[in-house]
Design an enzyme around this catalytic site. Structure first.
Site, short mmCIF file in Angstrom:
data_model
loop_
_atom_site.label_atom_id
_atom_site.label_comp_id
_atom_site.label_asym_id
_atom_site.label_seq_id
_atom_site.Cartn_x
_atom_site.Cartn_y
_atom_site.Cartn_z
N LEU A 217 -9.77 -7.66 -13.22
CA LEU A 217 -11.48 -7.59 -13.55
C LEU A 217 -11.53 -8.13 -14.76
O LEU A 217 -11.37 -7.59 -15.51
CB LEU A 217 -11.60 -6.18 -12.34
CG LEU A 217 -11.40 -5.98 -11.26
CD1 LEU A 217 -11.19 -4.15 -11.30
CD2 LEU A 217 -12.08 -6.19 -10.39
N ALA B 118 8.56 7.83 -9.63
CA ALA B 118 8.07 7.95 -10.74
C ALA B 118 6.11 7.54 -9.66
O ALA B 118 5.44 8.05 -10.00
CB ALA B 118 7.60 6.77 -11.95
N ASN C 167 -5.10 2.92 -12.64
CA ASN C 167 -4.68 1.44 -12.43
C ASN C 167 -3.32 2.64 -12.26
O ASN C 167 -3.10 3.32 -13.96
CB ASN C 167 -4.61 0.38 -12.82
CG ASN C 167 -3.84 -0.26 -12.79
OD1 ASN C 167 -3.30 -1.27 -11.78
ND2 ASN C 167 -3.18 -1.20 -13.67
N GLU D 5 9.37 5.66 -6.01
CA GLU D 5 10.22 6.82 -5.18
C GLU D 5 10.18 7.60 -6.50
O GLU D 5 9.42 8.67 -6.01
CB GLU D 5 11.26 6.44 -4.79
CG GLU D 5 11.10 6.28 -3.44
CD GLU D 5 12.79 5.85 -2.51
OE1 GLU D 5 13.83 6.11 -3.22
OE2 GLU D 5 13.46 5.60 -1.89
N GLY E 165 0.66 -1.50 0.19
CA GLY E 165 -0.29 -0.35 0.13
C GLY E 165 0.58 1.06 -0.38
O GLY E 165 0.06 2.71 0.57
N THR E 166 1.83 1.00 -0.30
CA THR E 166 2.34 2.38 -0.87
C THR E 166 1.87 3.61 -1.38
O THR E 166 2.04 4.85 -0.95
CB THR E 166 4.20 2.26 -1.32
OG1 THR E 166 3.88 2.09 -2.31
CG2 THR E 166 4.89 1.16 -0.23
N GLU F 121 -11.29 -3.85 -21.05
CA GLU F 121 -10.82 -5.01 -21.05
C GLU F 121 -9.71 -5.72 -21.43
O GLU F 121 -9.42 -7.10 -20.95
CB GLU F 121 -11.63 -5.44 -22.00
CG GLU F 121 -11.93 -5.57 -23.17
CD GLU F 121 -12.23 -3.87 -23.55
OE1 GLU F 121 -13.01 -3.21 -22.57
OE2 GLU F 121 -12.10 -3.43 -24.28
N HIS G 56 0.99 1.36 -13.27
CA HIS G 56 1.71 0.07 -13.47
C HIS G 56 3.09 0.68 -13.80
O HIS G 56 3.64 1.89 -14.57
CB HIS G 56 0.96 -0.27 -15.22
CG HIS G 56 2.35 -1.91 -15.62
ND1 HIS G 56 1.84 -2.52 -15.10
CD2 HIS G 56 3.10 -1.49 -16.26
CE1 HIS G 56 2.82 -3.38 -15.08
NE2 HIS G 56 3.68 -2.81 -16.70
C1 GRF Z 1 3.42 -1.16 -7.71
O1 GRF Z 1 4.78 -1.14 -7.90
C2 GRF Z 1 2.38 -0.71 -8.48
O2 GRF Z 1 2.72 -0.33 -9.80
C3 GRF Z 1 1.53 -1.75 -9.20
O3 GRF Z 1 1.56 -2.75 -7.50
C4 GRF Z 1 2.61 -2.41 -6.88
C5 GRF Z 1 2.13 -2.08 -6.03
O4 GRF Z 1 2.90 -1.55 -4.82
N1 GRF Z 1 0.93 -2.10 -9.41
P1 GRF Z 1 1.95 -1.18 -3.30
O5 GRF Z 1 0.77 -1.98 -2.53
O6 GRF Z 1 1.35 0.61 -3.50
O7 GRF Z 1 3.49 -0.55 -2.42
#
Ligand code: GRF
Length: 207
Positions: A96, A182, A110, A180, A14-15, A150, A112
């Site tokens: 999903l 990006a 999302n 950190e 959950g960062t 989708e 990525h």
């Molecule tokens: C992150 O690298 C994000 O890009 C990917 O999953 C990871 C989640 O990390 N989709 P966190 O739980 O937010 O620390």
């Protein structure tokens, strides 16, 4: 001021959720408010973060739900109950279904950890993304915030930020730098951007 009601969906540390909470507390995320955290996993540390900041959370485990339909019905009802207008996937590990996604056009974003279209799509999550980037020898990588449709990681790109790759990088070092420099920067920015659009365009947004 009316704010877009946001649900953040998580499964792990959950960062990125923390970056969103920090942005909200600093007033950088001002057009939206995180009103719910949905976790796919009851042991996710992200749940502690939500609790610490007084944000309601709900756990919907795919393992416990008998089917994808039941899993998604439970998520939908939690979202409805909280009047959610925007979903942010921040490390949510379950895919999903197209049926779910089609109910939320331009309402799911999302994060990525690569510059899409590189190192994305099915199977590209966690350290694998960075391992593949290092194996390929790219000199620049980064993160992307995109709308969810989708096609896995295939929706319209909202924001991207690049990060350098160094000679002695390990997947772990690179993962940390991408987060950190990006992810934690562009996710709150995109959340504000889309929240503001939803508030401004009201019922027409996403059509
Ligand atoms: C992150 O690298 C994000 O890009 C990917 O999953 C990871 C989640 O990390 N989709 P966190 O739980 O937010 O620390």
């Amino acid at each position: 001021m009316l704010k877009t009601k946001i649900a953040v969906m998580v499964s792990g540390g959950g960062t990125n959720l923390q970056a969103l909470i920090d942005a909200q507390e600093k007033g950088l995320l001002k057009s939206g408010e995180i009103v719910l955290v949905v976790s796919g996993n009851e042991t996710a540390h992200a749940l502690e973060r939500a609790k610490k900041h007084g944000i309601p959370s709900v756990v919907v485990s795919k393992k416990i739900c008998g089917s994808q339909t039941e899993f998604e019905t439970k998520i939908q009802s939690a979202l409805k109950e909280h009047g959610i207008q925007l979903i942010i996937l921040a490390g949510f590990m379950s895919i999903l279904s197209p049926d779910f996604v089609s109910k939320w056009p331009k309402r799911i974003i999302n994060i990525h950890p690569s510059l899409i279209p590189s190192f994305c799509g099915k199977g590209f999550y966690g350290l694998r993304v960075h391992e593949t980037a290092l194996r390929y020898g790219v000199k620049v990588t980064g993160a992307t915030v995109h709308f969810v449709n989708e096609i896995p990681d295939g929706g319209e790109i909202i924001l991207q930020k690049s990060v350098p790759v160094y000679k002695n990088d390990t997947p772990e070092k690179l993962q940390r730098r991408v987060m950190e420099r990006a992810e934690w920067m562009i996710l709150p920015r995109a959340a504000e951007l889309i929240s503001r659009k939803i508030m401004k365009e009201g019922a027409d947004y996403g059509l």
